[in-house]
Design a protein around this motif. Structure first.
Motif, PDB file in Angstrom:
ATOM      1  N   ASN A 187       0.749  -1.421  -0.007  1.00 19.39           N
ATOM      2  CA  ASN A 187       0.097  -0.029   0.033  1.00 19.39           C
ATOM      3  C   ASN A 187       0.926   1.298   0.054  1.00 19.39           C
ATOM      4  O   ASN A 187       0.447   2.207  -0.182  1.00 19.39           O
ATOM      5  CB  ASN A 187      -0.950  -0.001   1.085  1.00 19.39           C
ATOM      6  CG  ASN A 187      -2.040  -0.947   0.972  1.00 19.39           C
ATOM      7  OD1 ASN A 187      -2.839  -1.216   0.541  1.00 19.39           O
ATOM      8  ND2 ASN A 187      -2.034  -2.097   2.136  1.00 19.39           N
ATOM      9  N   HIS A 218       0.172   4.383  -5.649  1.00 21.30           N
ATOM     10  CA  HIS A 218      -1.157   4.657  -5.139  1.00 21.30           C
ATOM     11  C   HIS A 218      -1.408   6.052  -4.384  1.00 21.30           C
ATOM     12  O   HIS A 218      -2.466   6.581  -4.252  1.00 21.30           O
ATOM     13  CB  HIS A 218      -1.075   3.616  -4.174  1.00 21.30           C
ATOM     14  CG  HIS A 218      -1.288   2.250  -4.260  1.00 21.30           C
ATOM     15  ND1 HIS A 218      -2.281   1.682  -4.944  1.00 21.30           N
ATOM     16  CD2 HIS A 218      -0.107   1.208  -3.796  1.00 21.30           C
ATOM     17  CE1 HIS A 218      -2.032   0.445  -5.196  1.00 21.30           C
ATOM     18  NE2 HIS A 218      -0.841   0.063  -4.705  1.00 21.30           N
ATOM     19  N   TRP A 219      -0.283   6.964  -4.745  1.00 22.63           N
ATOM     20  CA  TRP A 219      -0.271   8.272  -4.047  1.00 22.63           C
ATOM     21  C   TRP A 219      -0.309   9.353  -5.029  1.00 22.63           C
ATOM     22  O   TRP A 219       0.337   9.204  -5.799  1.00 22.63           O
ATOM     23  CB  TRP A 219       0.789   8.294  -2.904  1.00 22.63           C
ATOM     24  CG  TRP A 219       0.487   7.305  -1.839  1.00 22.63           C
ATOM     25  CD1 TRP A 219       0.985   6.032  -1.810  1.00 22.63           C
ATOM     26  CD2 TRP A 219      -0.481   7.165  -0.685  1.00 22.63           C
ATOM     27  NE1 TRP A 219       0.725   5.224  -0.850  1.00 22.63           N
ATOM     28  CE2 TRP A 219      -0.352   5.739   0.031  1.00 22.63           C
ATOM     29  CE3 TRP A 219      -1.311   7.930  -0.223  1.00 22.63           C
ATOM     30  CZ2 TRP A 219      -1.047   5.442   0.896  1.00 22.63           C
ATOM     31  CZ3 TRP A 219      -2.109   7.604   0.749  1.00 22.63           C
ATOM     32  CH2 TRP A 219      -1.992   6.495   1.480  1.00 22.63           C
ATOM     33  N   ASP A 259      -7.439   4.533  -9.707  1.00 21.74           N
ATOM     34  CA  ASP A 259      -6.616   3.461  -9.391  1.00 21.74           C
ATOM     35  C   ASP A 259      -5.759   3.342 -10.208  1.00 21.74           C
ATOM     36  O   ASP A 259      -5.739   2.944 -11.331  1.00 21.74           O
ATOM     37  CB  ASP A 259      -7.889   2.192  -9.181  1.00 21.74           C
ATOM     38  CG  ASP A 259      -8.827   2.608  -8.302  1.00 21.74           C
ATOM     39  OD1 ASP A 259      -8.515   3.481  -7.416  1.00 21.74           O
ATOM     40  OD2 ASP A 259      -9.896   1.744  -8.197  1.00 21.74           O
ATOM     41  N   LEU A 283      -5.697  -1.309  -0.132  1.00 19.25           N
ATOM     42  CA  LEU A 283      -6.010  -0.737  -1.559  1.00 19.25           C
ATOM     43  C   LEU A 283      -6.318  -1.692  -2.296  1.00 19.25           C
ATOM     44  O   LEU A 283      -6.482  -1.510  -3.712  1.00 19.25           O
ATOM     45  CB  LEU A 283      -5.040   0.365  -2.012  1.00 19.25           C
ATOM     46  CG  LEU A 283      -4.661   1.337  -0.931  1.00 19.25           C
ATOM     47  CD1 LEU A 283      -3.350   2.205  -1.522  1.00 19.25           C
ATOM     48  CD2 LEU A 283      -5.823   2.022  -0.555  1.00 19.25           C
ATOM     49  N   ARG A 298     -11.975   2.835  -0.914  1.00 21.70           N
ATOM     50  CA  ARG A 298     -10.542   3.443  -1.286  1.00 21.70           C
ATOM     51  C   ARG A 298     -10.834   4.749  -2.054  1.00 21.70           C
ATOM     52  O   ARG A 298     -10.100   5.785  -2.047  1.00 21.70           O
ATOM     53  CB  ARG A 298      -9.595   2.698  -2.128  1.00 21.70           C
ATOM     54  CG  ARG A 298     -10.067   2.245  -3.398  1.00 21.70           C
ATOM     55  CD  ARG A 298      -8.634   1.712  -4.128  1.00 21.70           C
ATOM     56  NE  ARG A 298      -7.553   2.774  -4.402  1.00 21.70           N
ATOM     57  CZ  ARG A 298      -6.346   2.498  -5.037  1.00 21.70           C
ATOM     58  NH1 ARG A 298      -5.882   1.483  -4.842  1.00 21.70           N
ATOM     59  NH2 ARG A 298      -5.669   3.509  -5.003  1.00 21.70           N
ATOM     60  N   LEU A 334      -4.336   9.950  -1.621  1.00 26.84           N
ATOM     61  CA  LEU A 334      -4.437   8.898  -2.525  1.00 26.84           C
ATOM     62  C   LEU A 334      -4.408   9.358  -3.979  1.00 26.84           C
ATOM     63  O   LEU A 334      -5.072  10.562  -4.210  1.00 26.84           O
ATOM     64  CB  LEU A 334      -5.687   7.880  -2.256  1.00 26.84           C
ATOM     65  CG  LEU A 334      -5.340   7.114  -1.303  1.00 26.84           C
ATOM     66  CD1 LEU A 334      -6.598   6.243  -0.844  1.00 26.84           C
ATOM     67  CD2 LEU A 334      -4.377   6.074  -1.579  1.00 26.84           C
TER      68      LEU A 334
END
Length: 267
Positions: A160, A165-166, A261, A200, A225, A257
Protein backbone atom coordinates in the motif's frame (compact mmCIF):
# COMPACT_ATOMS: atom_id res chain seq x y z
CA UNK A 1 -33.60 -7.42 16.52
CA UNK A 2 -29.92 -6.27 16.40
CA UNK A 3 -29.58 -6.81 20.16
CA UNK A 4 -30.97 -10.37 19.92
CA UNK A 5 -28.80 -11.02 16.86
CA UNK A 6 -25.75 -9.77 18.75
CA UNK A 7 -26.22 -12.31 21.52
CA UNK A 8 -26.57 -15.00 18.87
CA UNK A 9 -23.32 -13.95 17.16
CA UNK A 10 -21.37 -13.68 20.42
CA UNK A 11 -22.38 -17.18 21.49
CA UNK A 12 -21.58 -18.54 18.02
CA UNK A 13 -18.19 -16.83 17.95
CA UNK A 14 -17.24 -18.32 21.31
CA UNK A 15 -18.30 -21.76 20.08
CA UNK A 16 -16.15 -21.22 16.98
CA UNK A 17 -13.19 -20.42 19.21
CA UNK A 18 -13.63 -23.68 21.09
CA UNK A 19 -13.67 -25.65 17.84
CA UNK A 20 -10.67 -23.86 16.32
CA UNK A 21 -8.75 -24.24 19.56
CA UNK A 22 -9.04 -28.01 19.21
CA UNK A 23 -6.72 -27.93 16.20
CA UNK A 24 -2.96 -27.58 16.53
CA UNK A 25 -1.65 -24.89 14.15
CA UNK A 26 1.28 -26.39 12.21
CA UNK A 27 -0.16 -29.91 12.46
CA UNK A 28 -3.55 -28.91 11.07
CA UNK A 29 -4.21 -30.24 7.57
CA UNK A 30 -3.94 -27.38 5.09
CA UNK A 31 -4.39 -27.02 1.33
CA UNK A 32 -4.65 -24.24 -1.25
CA UNK A 33 -7.95 -23.23 -2.79
CA UNK A 34 -8.28 -23.12 -6.59
CA UNK A 35 -7.29 -20.08 -8.67
CA UNK A 36 -4.95 -18.65 -6.05
CA UNK A 37 -7.79 -17.97 -3.59
CA UNK A 38 -5.51 -18.63 -0.61
CA UNK A 39 -5.07 -21.39 1.97
CA UNK A 40 -7.74 -23.24 3.92
CA UNK A 41 -7.44 -25.69 6.80
CA UNK A 42 -9.61 -28.40 8.27
CA UNK A 43 -10.31 -25.99 11.13
CA UNK A 44 -11.81 -23.41 8.72
CA UNK A 45 -14.16 -26.07 7.41
CA UNK A 46 -15.13 -27.38 10.85
CA UNK A 47 -15.87 -23.88 12.15
CA UNK A 48 -17.83 -23.00 9.01
CA UNK A 49 -19.99 -26.12 9.25
CA UNK A 50 -20.83 -25.40 12.90
CA UNK A 51 -21.62 -21.75 12.24
CA UNK A 52 -23.81 -22.45 9.23
CA UNK A 53 -25.81 -25.07 11.11
CA UNK A 54 -26.13 -23.01 14.28
CA UNK A 55 -26.87 -19.61 12.76
CA UNK A 56 -29.15 -20.71 9.95
CA UNK A 57 -31.13 -22.90 12.34
CA UNK A 58 -31.63 -19.86 14.59
CA UNK A 59 -32.53 -17.50 11.71
CA UNK A 60 -33.82 -19.62 8.81
CA UNK A 61 -35.05 -16.56 6.90
CA UNK A 62 -31.56 -15.01 6.74
CA UNK A 63 -29.30 -15.49 3.73
CA UNK A 64 -25.77 -16.88 3.95
CA UNK A 65 -22.42 -15.64 2.64
CA UNK A 66 -19.24 -17.26 3.92
CA UNK A 67 -15.70 -17.58 2.64
CA UNK A 68 -15.87 -21.35 3.05
CA UNK A 69 -19.36 -22.00 1.60
CA UNK A 70 -20.35 -22.22 -2.03
CA UNK A 71 -22.06 -18.95 -2.87
CA UNK A 72 -25.69 -18.86 -3.98
CA UNK A 73 -27.77 -16.10 -5.53
CA UNK A 74 -30.49 -17.00 -3.02
CA UNK A 75 -28.92 -14.59 -0.52
CA UNK A 76 -29.66 -11.66 -2.85
CA UNK A 77 -33.38 -12.20 -2.31
CA UNK A 78 -33.11 -12.09 1.49
CA UNK A 79 -33.68 -8.93 3.53
CA UNK A 80 -30.99 -9.99 6.02
CA UNK A 81 -27.86 -12.05 5.44
CA UNK A 82 -25.10 -13.56 7.56
CA UNK A 83 -21.61 -12.58 6.32
CA UNK A 84 -19.04 -14.90 7.84
CA UNK A 85 -15.30 -15.50 7.80
CA UNK A 86 -14.81 -18.69 9.85
CA UNK A 87 -11.11 -17.92 10.37
CA UNK A 88 -9.68 -14.62 9.18
CA UNK A 89 -5.90 -14.92 9.08
CA UNK A 90 -5.69 -18.58 8.08
CA UNK A 91 -1.95 -18.38 7.39
CA UNK A 92 -1.40 -17.09 10.92
CA UNK A 93 -3.62 -19.83 12.33
CA UNK A 94 -1.81 -22.57 10.38
CA UNK A 95 1.55 -21.25 11.60
CA UNK A 96 0.45 -21.62 15.22
CA UNK A 97 0.27 -17.86 15.84
CA UNK A 98 -2.47 -16.05 17.77
CA UNK A 99 -3.53 -13.05 15.64
CA UNK A 100 -6.39 -14.72 13.77
CA UNK A 101 -10.08 -14.08 14.24
CA UNK A 102 -13.62 -15.25 13.72
CA UNK A 103 -15.54 -12.48 11.90
CA UNK A 104 -19.35 -12.64 12.03
CA UNK A 105 -21.80 -10.03 10.74
CA UNK A 106 -25.42 -9.57 9.77
CA UNK A 107 -26.36 -7.10 7.05
CA UNK A 108 -29.85 -5.78 6.39
CA UNK A 109 -30.52 -4.37 2.92
CA UNK A 110 -26.79 -3.82 2.43
CA UNK A 111 -26.04 -2.24 5.82
CA UNK A 112 -24.34 -4.15 8.64
CA UNK A 113 -26.49 -4.12 11.77
CA UNK A 114 -24.68 -6.60 14.02
CA UNK A 115 -21.02 -7.59 14.22
CA UNK A 116 -18.53 -9.65 16.22
CA UNK A 117 -14.77 -10.08 15.77
CA UNK A 118 -13.36 -12.66 18.18
CA UNK A 119 -9.71 -13.57 18.76
CA UNK A 120 -10.00 -16.60 21.05
CA UNK A 121 -6.26 -17.02 21.60
CA UNK A 122 -6.00 -13.39 22.76
CA UNK A 123 -9.31 -13.30 24.70
CA UNK A 124 -10.49 -10.31 22.65
CA UNK A 125 -14.14 -10.04 21.64
CA UNK A 126 -15.12 -6.90 19.72
CA UNK A 127 -18.83 -6.36 19.17
CA UNK A 128 -21.39 -3.84 17.99
CA UNK A 129 -25.08 -3.51 17.21
CA UNK A 130 -26.29 -0.62 15.09
CA UNK A 131 -26.81 2.52 17.18
CA UNK A 132 -25.50 1.07 20.45
CA UNK A 133 -21.76 1.75 20.27
CA UNK A 134 -18.80 -0.63 19.99
CA UNK A 135 -17.35 -2.74 22.78
CA UNK A 136 -14.29 -4.82 23.58
CA UNK A 137 -14.99 -7.56 26.13
CA UNK A 138 -18.08 -5.63 27.20
CA UNK A 139 -16.40 -2.23 27.69
CA UNK A 140 -16.98 0.73 25.33
CA UNK A 141 -14.24 1.54 22.80
CA UNK A 142 -13.59 4.65 20.73
CA UNK A 143 -11.46 5.40 17.71
CA UNK A 144 -8.38 7.63 17.87
CA UNK A 145 -8.72 11.39 17.50
CA UNK A 146 -5.28 11.84 15.87
CA UNK A 147 -5.57 14.32 13.01
CA UNK A 148 -2.11 14.73 11.52
CA UNK A 149 -0.61 12.22 9.11
CA UNK A 150 2.89 12.56 10.55
CA UNK A 151 1.67 11.61 14.03
CA UNK A 152 -0.49 8.69 12.86
CA UNK A 153 0.21 4.99 13.04
CA UNK A 154 -1.57 3.17 10.22
CA UNK A 155 -2.14 -0.56 9.80
CA UNK A 156 -1.39 -1.47 6.20
CA UNK A 157 0.43 -4.09 4.16
CA UNK A 158 3.69 -2.87 2.62
CA UNK A 159 2.39 -2.79 -1.01
CA UNK A 160 0.00 0.00 0.00
CA UNK A 161 3.01 2.30 0.35
CA UNK A 162 4.03 1.99 -3.30
CA UNK A 163 4.26 5.42 -4.92
CA UNK A 164 1.76 4.51 -7.65
CA UNK A 165 -1.09 4.62 -5.11
CA UNK A 166 -0.43 8.19 -3.98
CA UNK A 167 -1.04 11.59 -5.53
CA UNK A 168 2.09 12.65 -7.47
CA UNK A 169 3.85 9.60 -5.99
CA UNK A 170 4.16 11.33 -2.62
CA UNK A 171 3.79 8.62 0.03
CA UNK A 172 2.61 10.11 3.37
CA UNK A 173 5.00 10.03 6.33
CA UNK A 174 2.74 8.09 8.70
CA UNK A 175 4.19 5.16 10.66
CA UNK A 176 3.19 1.76 9.30
CA UNK A 177 2.28 -1.36 11.28
CA UNK A 178 0.71 -4.64 10.25
CA UNK A 179 -1.43 -7.53 11.53
CA UNK A 180 -2.25 -10.59 9.40
CA UNK A 181 -6.02 -10.55 9.99
CA UNK A 182 -7.85 -7.79 8.15
CA UNK A 183 -10.77 -8.02 10.58
CA UNK A 184 -8.35 -7.58 13.49
CA UNK A 185 -6.77 -4.52 11.85
CA UNK A 186 -10.20 -2.91 11.64
CA UNK A 187 -10.98 -3.80 15.26
CA UNK A 188 -7.68 -2.33 16.47
CA UNK A 189 -8.53 1.00 14.85
CA UNK A 190 -11.98 0.92 16.45
CA UNK A 191 -10.26 0.30 19.77
CA UNK A 192 -7.99 3.32 19.32
CA UNK A 193 -4.83 1.18 19.46
CA UNK A 194 -3.97 2.45 15.97
CA UNK A 195 -5.07 5.63 14.25
CA UNK A 196 -6.14 4.16 10.92
CA UNK A 197 -5.99 1.23 8.54
CA UNK A 198 -6.09 0.76 4.82
CA UNK A 199 -6.08 -1.90 2.17
CA UNK A 200 -6.07 -0.74 -1.42
CA UNK A 201 -6.78 -4.12 -2.97
CA UNK A 202 -10.32 -5.40 -3.69
CA UNK A 203 -11.61 -6.75 -0.37
CA UNK A 204 -13.97 -9.65 0.24
CA UNK A 205 -17.09 -8.80 2.21
CA UNK A 206 -16.52 -11.55 4.78
CA UNK A 207 -13.18 -9.97 5.76
CA UNK A 208 -14.58 -6.50 6.39
CA UNK A 209 -18.33 -6.56 7.13
CA UNK A 210 -17.97 -6.99 10.89
CA UNK A 211 -15.19 -4.43 11.10
CA UNK A 212 -17.20 -1.85 9.17
CA UNK A 213 -19.92 -1.64 11.82
CA UNK A 214 -17.55 -1.88 14.80
CA UNK A 215 -15.49 0.99 13.39
CA UNK A 216 -18.51 3.20 12.76
CA UNK A 217 -19.99 2.51 16.18
CA UNK A 218 -16.58 3.46 17.67
CA UNK A 219 -16.75 6.84 15.92
CA UNK A 220 -14.50 6.15 12.93
CA UNK A 221 -15.19 6.67 9.24
CA UNK A 222 -14.99 3.52 7.12
CA UNK A 223 -15.23 3.69 3.32
CA UNK A 224 -13.82 2.10 0.20
CA UNK A 225 -10.56 3.48 -1.23
CA UNK A 226 -12.47 6.14 -3.20
CA UNK A 227 -14.40 7.35 -0.13
CA UNK A 228 -17.70 5.65 -0.99
CA UNK A 229 -19.92 4.11 1.69
CA UNK A 230 -19.50 0.35 1.94
CA UNK A 231 -22.49 -1.74 0.91
CA UNK A 232 -22.80 -5.46 1.49
CA UNK A 233 -24.47 -8.53 0.04
CA UNK A 234 -23.40 -7.55 -3.46
CA UNK A 235 -23.78 -10.05 -6.33
CA UNK A 236 -19.98 -10.20 -6.49
CA UNK A 237 -19.09 -9.92 -2.79
CA UNK A 238 -16.11 -7.58 -3.04
CA UNK A 239 -15.59 -3.86 -2.45
CA UNK A 240 -12.92 -1.50 -3.76
CA UNK A 241 -10.53 -1.58 -0.81
CA UNK A 242 -11.05 -0.07 2.65
CA UNK A 243 -9.88 3.09 4.43
CA UNK A 244 -10.76 3.61 8.11
CA UNK A 245 -9.79 6.31 10.60
CA UNK A 246 -11.25 9.17 12.63
CA UNK A 247 -12.93 11.77 10.39
CA UNK A 248 -10.06 14.30 10.03
CA UNK A 249 -7.40 11.64 9.41
CA UNK A 250 -9.66 9.74 7.03
CA UNK A 251 -10.10 12.91 4.99
CA UNK A 252 -6.34 13.42 4.81
CA UNK A 253 -5.67 9.82 3.76
CA UNK A 254 -8.35 9.98 1.09
CA UNK A 255 -7.04 13.28 -0.26
CA UNK A 256 -3.49 11.92 -0.47
CA UNK A 257 -4.43 8.92 -2.60
CA UNK A 258 -4.00 9.03 -6.37
CA UNK A 259 -7.27 10.15 -8.03
CA UNK A 260 -7.43 7.00 -10.16
CA UNK A 261 -6.73 3.39 -9.27
CA UNK A 262 -3.33 2.41 -10.76
CA UNK A 263 -4.68 -0.72 -12.42
CA UNK A 264 -7.43 1.28 -14.12
CA UNK A 265 -5.03 4.03 -15.17
CA UNK A 266 -2.73 1.52 -16.86
CA UNK A 267 -5.50 -0.53 -18.52
Amino acid sequence: MPEADLSLLIEAARAAGRIAGGFVGPQTRRWDKPEGAGPVTEADIAVNEMLEDRLRSARPDYGWLSEESEDSSDRLERERVFIIDPIDGTRSFAAGETAWAHALAIAERGVVTTAVIYLPMCDLLYSAALGTGAQLNGAPIHASAVRDMGAAQILAARPNLEAKHWRAGAVPDFRRAYRPSLAYRMALVAQGRYDGMMTLRPSWEWDIAAGDLILQEAGAICTDRRGATLRFNNPHPQVNGVIAAGAPLHARLSAALAPQDPDIASA
